[in-house]
Design a protein around this motif. Structure first.
Motif, PDB file in Angstrom:
ATOM      1  N   GLY A 103      15.656  -1.271 -29.368  1.00  0.00           N
ATOM      2  CA  GLY A 103      14.481  -0.830 -30.113  1.00  0.00           C
ATOM      3  C   GLY A 103      13.776  -1.893 -30.911  1.00  0.00           C
ATOM      4  N   SER A 104      14.264  -3.117 -30.863  1.00  0.00           N
ATOM      5  CA  SER A 104      13.702  -4.180 -31.702  1.00  0.00           C
ATOM      6  C   SER A 104      12.734  -5.098 -30.962  1.00  0.00           C
ATOM      7  CB  SER A 104      14.837  -5.039 -32.274  1.00  0.00           C
ATOM      8  OG  SER A 104      15.446  -5.813 -31.252  1.00  0.00           O
ATOM      9  N   ASP A 105      12.759  -5.063 -29.630  1.00  0.00           N
ATOM     10  CA  ASP A 105      11.977  -5.982 -28.784  1.00  0.00           C
ATOM     11  C   ASP A 105      12.343  -7.444 -29.034  1.00  0.00           C
ATOM     12  OD1 ASP A 105      10.480  -4.045 -27.358  1.00  0.00           O
ATOM     13  OD2 ASP A 105       9.152  -3.804 -29.084  1.00  0.00           O
ATOM     14  N   ARG A 106      13.494  -7.673 -29.660  1.00  0.00           N
ATOM     15  CA  ARG A 106      13.952  -9.053 -29.848  1.00  0.00           C
ATOM     16  C   ARG A 106      14.587  -9.566 -28.559  1.00  0.00           C
ATOM     17  NH1 ARG A 106      17.795  -8.724 -34.860  1.00  0.00           N
ATOM     18  NH2 ARG A 106      17.843  -6.524 -34.278  1.00  0.00           N
ATOM     19  N   PRO A 107      14.555 -10.885 -28.334  1.00  0.00           N
ATOM     20  CA  PRO A 107      15.107 -11.434 -27.096  1.00  0.00           C
ATOM     21  C   PRO A 107      16.598 -11.698 -27.192  1.00  0.00           C
ATOM     22  CG  PRO A 107      14.070 -13.181 -28.350  1.00  0.00           C
ATOM     23  CD  PRO A 107      13.835 -11.909 -29.128  1.00  0.00           C
ATOM     24  N   ILE A 108      17.271 -11.550 -26.074  1.00  0.00           N
ATOM     25  CA  ILE A 108      18.641 -12.031 -25.911  1.00  0.00           C
ATOM     26  C   ILE A 108      18.719 -12.684 -24.545  1.00  0.00           C
ATOM     27  CG2 ILE A 108      19.391  -9.707 -25.189  1.00  0.00           C
ATOM     28  CD1 ILE A 108      22.242 -10.514 -26.128  1.00  0.00           C
ATOM     29  N   VAL A 109      19.211 -13.898 -24.526  1.00  0.00           N
ATOM     30  CA  VAL A 109      19.371 -14.641 -23.277  1.00  0.00           C
ATOM     31  C   VAL A 109      20.855 -14.814 -23.027  1.00  0.00           C
ATOM     32  CG1 VAL A 109      18.741 -16.703 -21.977  1.00  0.00           C
ATOM     33  CG2 VAL A 109      17.251 -15.899 -23.831  1.00  0.00           C
ATOM     34  N   THR A 110      21.294 -14.397 -21.860  1.00  0.00           N
ATOM     35  CA  THR A 110      22.698 -14.575 -21.518  1.00  0.00           C
ATOM     36  C   THR A 110      22.814 -15.486 -20.309  1.00  0.00           C
ATOM     37  OG1 THR A 110      24.796 -13.428 -21.158  1.00  0.00           O
ATOM     38  CG2 THR A 110      22.869 -12.587 -19.961  1.00  0.00           C
ATOM     39  N   VAL A 111      24.042 -15.814 -19.976  1.00  0.00           N
ATOM     40  CA  VAL A 111      24.303 -16.763 -18.904  1.00  0.00           C
ATOM     41  C   VAL A 111      25.061 -16.063 -17.779  1.00  0.00           C
ATOM     42  CG1 VAL A 111      26.477 -17.540 -19.935  1.00  0.00           C
ATOM     43  CG2 VAL A 111      25.233 -19.070 -18.403  1.00  0.00           C
ATOM     44  N   SER A 112      24.722 -16.417 -16.560  1.00  0.00           N
ATOM     45  CA  SER A 112      25.494 -15.954 -15.411  1.00  0.00           C
ATOM     46  C   SER A 112      25.449 -17.055 -14.367  1.00  0.00           C
ATOM     47  CB  SER A 112      24.937 -14.631 -14.872  1.00  0.00           C
ATOM     48  OG  SER A 112      23.621 -14.795 -14.389  1.00  0.00           O
ATOM     49  N   GLY A 113      25.971 -16.777 -13.180  1.00  0.00           N
ATOM     50  CA  GLY A 113      25.975 -17.776 -12.125  1.00  0.00           C
ATOM     51  C   GLY A 113      24.951 -17.467 -11.050  1.00  0.00           C
ATOM     52  N   THR A 114      24.522 -18.500 -10.350  1.00  0.00           N
ATOM     53  CA  THR A 114      23.635 -18.265  -9.214  1.00  0.00           C
ATOM     54  C   THR A 114      24.404 -17.512  -8.129  1.00  0.00           C
ATOM     55  OG1 THR A 114      24.193 -20.476  -8.397  1.00  0.00           O
ATOM     56  CG2 THR A 114      22.126 -20.249  -9.618  1.00  0.00           C
ATOM     57  N   PRO A 115      23.765 -16.546  -7.470  1.00  0.00           N
ATOM     58  CA  PRO A 115      24.469 -15.776  -6.448  1.00  0.00           C
ATOM     59  C   PRO A 115      24.621 -16.556  -5.142  1.00  0.00           C
ATOM     60  CG  PRO A 115      22.199 -15.021  -6.626  1.00  0.00           C
ATOM     61  CD  PRO A 115      22.391 -16.050  -7.702  1.00  0.00           C
ATOM     62  N   TRP A 116      25.476 -16.036  -4.294  1.00  0.00           N
ATOM     63  CA  TRP A 116      25.710 -16.618  -2.980  1.00  0.00           C
ATOM     64  C   TRP A 116      25.031 -15.755  -1.936  1.00  0.00           C
ATOM     65  CZ3 TRP A 116      29.132 -14.158   0.710  1.00  0.00           C
ATOM     66  CH2 TRP A 116      29.289 -14.877   1.904  1.00  0.00           C
ATOM     67  N   VAL A 117      24.240 -16.393  -1.072  1.00  0.00           N
ATOM     68  CA  VAL A 117      23.556 -15.686   0.011  1.00  0.00           C
ATOM     69  C   VAL A 117      23.864 -16.410   1.317  1.00  0.00           C
ATOM     70  CG1 VAL A 117      21.348 -14.905   0.925  1.00  0.00           C
ATOM     71  CG2 VAL A 117      21.708 -14.964  -1.548  1.00  0.00           C
ATOM     72  N   PRO A 118      24.455 -15.732   2.289  1.00  0.00           N
ATOM     73  CA  PRO A 118      24.826 -16.419   3.532  1.00  0.00           C
ATOM     74  C   PRO A 118      23.612 -17.035   4.235  1.00  0.00           C
ATOM     75  CG  PRO A 118      25.857 -14.246   3.409  1.00  0.00           C
ATOM     76  CD  PRO A 118      24.863 -14.313   2.297  1.00  0.00           C
ATOM     77  N   GLY A 119      23.731 -18.296   4.584  1.00  0.00           N
ATOM     78  CA  GLY A 119      22.752 -18.928   5.442  1.00  0.00           C
ATOM     79  C   GLY A 119      21.518 -19.501   4.780  1.00  0.00           C
ATOM     80  N   ARG A 120      21.379 -19.336   3.471  1.00  0.00           N
ATOM     81  CA  ARG A 120      20.204 -19.884   2.798  1.00  0.00           C
ATOM     82  C   ARG A 120      20.479 -20.080   1.320  1.00  0.00           C
ATOM     83  NH1 ARG A 120      17.831 -16.043  -0.403  1.00  0.00           N
ATOM     84  NH2 ARG A 120      18.028 -13.842   0.201  1.00  0.00           N
ATOM     85  N   ALA A 121      19.545 -20.794   0.674  1.00  0.00           N
ATOM     86  CA  ALA A 121      19.634 -20.955  -0.774  1.00  0.00           C
ATOM     87  C   ALA A 121      19.264 -19.646  -1.462  1.00  0.00           C
ATOM     88  CB  ALA A 121      18.706 -22.073  -1.233  1.00  0.00           C
ATOM     89  N   SER A 122      20.054 -19.256  -2.453  1.00  0.00           N
ATOM     90  CA  SER A 122      19.728 -18.044  -3.201  1.00  0.00           C
ATOM     91  C   SER A 122      18.500 -18.272  -4.070  1.00  0.00           C
ATOM     92  CB  SER A 122      20.914 -17.617  -4.060  1.00  0.00           C
ATOM     93  OG  SER A 122      21.159 -18.555  -5.096  1.00  0.00           O
ATOM     94  N   THR A 123      17.817 -17.188  -4.387  1.00  0.00           N
ATOM     95  CA  THR A 123      16.637 -17.249  -5.253  1.00  0.00           C
ATOM     96  C   THR A 123      16.815 -16.304  -6.431  1.00  0.00           C
ATOM     97  OG1 THR A 123      15.376 -15.419  -4.268  1.00  0.00           O
ATOM     98  CG2 THR A 123      15.250 -17.581  -3.156  1.00  0.00           C
TER      99      THR A 123
END
Length: 293
Positions: A103-123
């Motif tokens: 309810g605050s519209d404040r930002p939160i940025v978290t971290v994760s990993g890039t996904p794996w997609v067979p045969g191409r670079a993930s986007t």
């Protein structure tokens, strides 16, 4: 903006704290030890003492600030159980921080990993995995992004397999540590699999940009190098340490073995276009030349 940061003394976190402070923001950083507190205060941040498992402390930190960057993660990856425990702790922390911001519209940025997609670079449009050894991280990040409908400007910066600085950090750093222990610069599989990478100082800029301007519910790729062959990474490590370079069983790398063996390039084209992010620091293979024998 006054920003609450967890994980502010790690490879990524220390760079993020410096980036925020260098661009007019102030920082309140979680510190679980005297050493961490001293490092953060020396950098110019204010300190909130506590651990990632201290949910009341996390609520307090988020309540005091205009935005949050959540980077903290456990350091024990020695077994599947230890990794699962670290993921569960991170999930509880993210849920707590997100709830505090509803309810605050404040930002939160978290971290994760890039996904794996067979045969191409993930986007950036590809979903995070929600099963496998790190599937729990994907589920907790997705839950945070879903809070966009409840007034939380949650975003995720997806990190590549190696975040490096001065020849240290990330999966390449784990290969280096293993090489020092075993006397062999080893790699799993045939070594042609590719890992994306980014310099920590470039990643820090993206965290700031996401905090300042990224729309709610979005994901971004902090990818400087789309994919370096693991054998090439091991070759530099072996040369710098004066060790032989050889294929070794993926089981040698514990719970990360199956991940290490995957071909997992990733693109950051959309992130660069949409947020104006442009990596300027050394590539992974260049940075690994800083490894000391």
């Amino acid at each position: 903006m006054h920003v609450f940061v967890t994980g502010g003394t790690g490879t990524i976190g220390s760079a993020v704290v410096a980036e925020l402070l260098g661009n007019g923001h102030t920082v309140l950083a979680l510190a679980r030890s005297d050493g961490s507190a001293q490092a953060l205060e020396s950098a110019g941040a204010k300190v909130l003492r506590g651990d990632l498992a201290d949910l009341d402390v996390l609520r307090s930190g988020a309540a005091q600030c205009d935005g949050v960057i959540s980077l903290a993660f456990g350091r024990d990856y020695s077994s599947p159980d230890a990794l699962a425990q670290a993921i569960a702790e991170e999930s509880a922390a993210l849920a707590t921080l997100g709830q505090e911001l509803i309810g605050s519209d404040r930002p939160i940025v978290t971290v994760s990993g890039t996904p794996w997609v067979p045969g191409r670079a993930s986007t950036e449009a590809d979903p995070l995995p929600t099963d496998g050894p790190v599937g729990g991280r994907g589920r907790s990040v997705n839950a945070l992004l879903d809070l966009a409908s409840r007034g939380v400007r949650g975003t995720a910066v997806r990190m590549p397999r190696t975040v490096h600085n001065e020849g240290q950090g990330g999966f390449a750093g784990l290969l280096t540590d293993q090489a020092r222990r075993t006397g062999v610069a080893g790699y799993p599989g045939d070594g042609t699999q590719r890992w994306p990478a980014v310099h920590a100082l470039d990643a820090a800029v993206l965290f700031r940009l996401a905090l300042e301007s990224a729309p709610a519910g979005t994901a971004w790729h902090a990818v400087g190098d789309e994919g370096d062959a693991v054998r090439d990474i091991a070759t530099v490590i072996g040369r710098r340490l004066g060790l032989p370079v050889e294929e070794v069983p993926q089981e040698n790398f514990g719970p990360f073995g199956p991940i290490f063996a995957m071909d997992q390039p990733a693109s950051s084209a959309h992130t660069r276009d949409a947020l104006g992010w442009q990596p300027t620091h050394s590539s992974l293979l260049e940075d690994l030349e800083n490894i000391q024998p």
